[in-house]
Design an enzyme around this catalytic site. Structure first.
Site, mmCIF file in Angstrom:
data_model
loop_
_atom_site.group_PDB
_atom_site.id
_atom_site.type_symbol
_atom_site.label_atom_id
_atom_site.label_comp_id
_atom_site.label_asym_id
_atom_site.label_seq_id
_atom_site.Cartn_x
_atom_site.Cartn_y
_atom_site.Cartn_z
ATOM 1 N N GLU A 118 39.621 36.142 45.165
ATOM 2 C CA GLU A 118 38.407 36.959 45.099
ATOM 3 C C GLU A 118 38.129 37.658 46.422
ATOM 4 O O GLU A 118 37.069 38.224 46.624
ATOM 5 C CB GLU A 118 37.216 36.056 44.727
ATOM 6 C CG GLU A 118 37.301 35.483 43.325
ATOM 7 C CD GLU A 118 37.518 36.572 42.280
ATOM 8 O OE1 GLU A 118 38.504 36.463 41.521
ATOM 9 O OE2 GLU A 118 36.755 37.545 42.277
ATOM 10 N N ASP A 175 52.770 69.646 51.486
ATOM 11 C CA ASP A 175 52.306 68.451 50.759
ATOM 12 C C ASP A 175 51.142 68.797 49.844
ATOM 13 O O ASP A 175 50.321 69.642 50.185
ATOM 14 C CB ASP A 175 51.772 67.420 51.769
ATOM 15 C CG ASP A 175 52.852 66.553 52.331
ATOM 16 O OD1 ASP A 175 53.986 66.643 51.851
ATOM 17 O OD2 ASP A 175 52.561 65.802 53.263
#
Ligand SMILES: NC(=S)c1ccno1
Length: 245
Positions: A118, A175
């Site tokens: 968690e 890109d």
């Protein structure tokens, strides 16, 4: 750049020593340290987690183990006179984007804490933040089993931006996201494949027309798939021709 990763699954990070990143290490452009968090446990079970206060499902990673691990891994930076930046991949983190990758590529030392279960006791983050910049980053709105996969993505996106890592520095300019748009379609030989022909303009040798065509395809694709990126573009980024589209 130096990158240190603390994890209970060191082998998960082996891809960082392959291909382009492996070459960056060989060229001395990247120093990589991967550390097994269990090195800082002292019980026979090498426990790194415990039940959450307040109850609830799952386990939380112990502050003592993480505290000692970060102390040792970051101490090296202090002796080298640099302050590392600690990155903790979590679904609750700041969205990791190309702009964040470019920001991290300017750092000299990144330390990644891979949470599992968690997550990591919050006091670890709060304590580390008294000594160095600490940030939670998210690679997407979904939950993984741990931070390792996110670290692989973040480190690859960052390290590829370092000078000398990519063969052709101009690659960054095309890109996706480098100009705020998605990259358009690419083609290579043969000219015709399964009756599908490469757009003639790309074979014309007319560089201005090719640049215009590519820009138009990038604008179209961005409009279709990520209109939010178009909306975020400053007006100054769109020229008269763009607006005609
Ligand atoms: N979405 C991210 S970065 C994550 C880390 C762990 N689980 O999800």
């Amino acid at each position: 750049m130096r990158v240190d990763v603390i994890t209970i699954f060191p082998d998960y990070l082996s891809p960082l020593r392959e291909a382009l990143l492996g070459k960056a290490i060989d060229k001395g452009l990247l120093e990589l340290g991967v550390h097994d968090l269990r090195k800082w446990t002292y019980d026979v079970h090498k426990a790194v987690d415990d039940s959450p206060f307040g109850g609830g499902p799952g386990m939380v990673m112990k502050p003592q183990v993480w505290g000692e691990a970060l102390e040792e891994v970051c101490a090296g930076a202090v002796t080298r006179g640099s302050t590392p930046r600690l990155i903790v991949p979590t679904p609750a983190g700041r969205p990791f984007t190309q702009a964040v990758a470019e920001e991290l590529a300017r750092e000299s030392h990144l330390v990644f804490a891979c949470g599992r279960y968690e997550g990591i006791d919050q006091r670890v983050i709060d304590d580390a933040a008294t000594r160095m910049p600490v940030e939670e980053l998210s690679i997407g709105d979904y939950v993984l089993v741990g931070g390792e996969v996110a670290v692989l993505a973040i480190v690859e996106a960052v390290v590829r931006l370092l000078p000398g890592v990519l063969g052709n520095p101009a690659s960054h300019q095309q890109d996706s996201f480098s100009d705020g748009l998605l990259e358009g379609p690419s083609y290579t030989r043969p000219v015709v494949w399964k009756d599908r022909e490469v757009p003639e303009v790309l074979r014309s040798g007319n560089h201005a027309a090719i640049a215009r065509w590519r820009r138009d395809r990038a604008l179209e694709r961005t409009f279709e798939r990520r209109p939010d990126l178009l909306a975020a573009l400053p007006d100054s980024e769109l020229d008269k021709q763009d607006r005609k589209l």
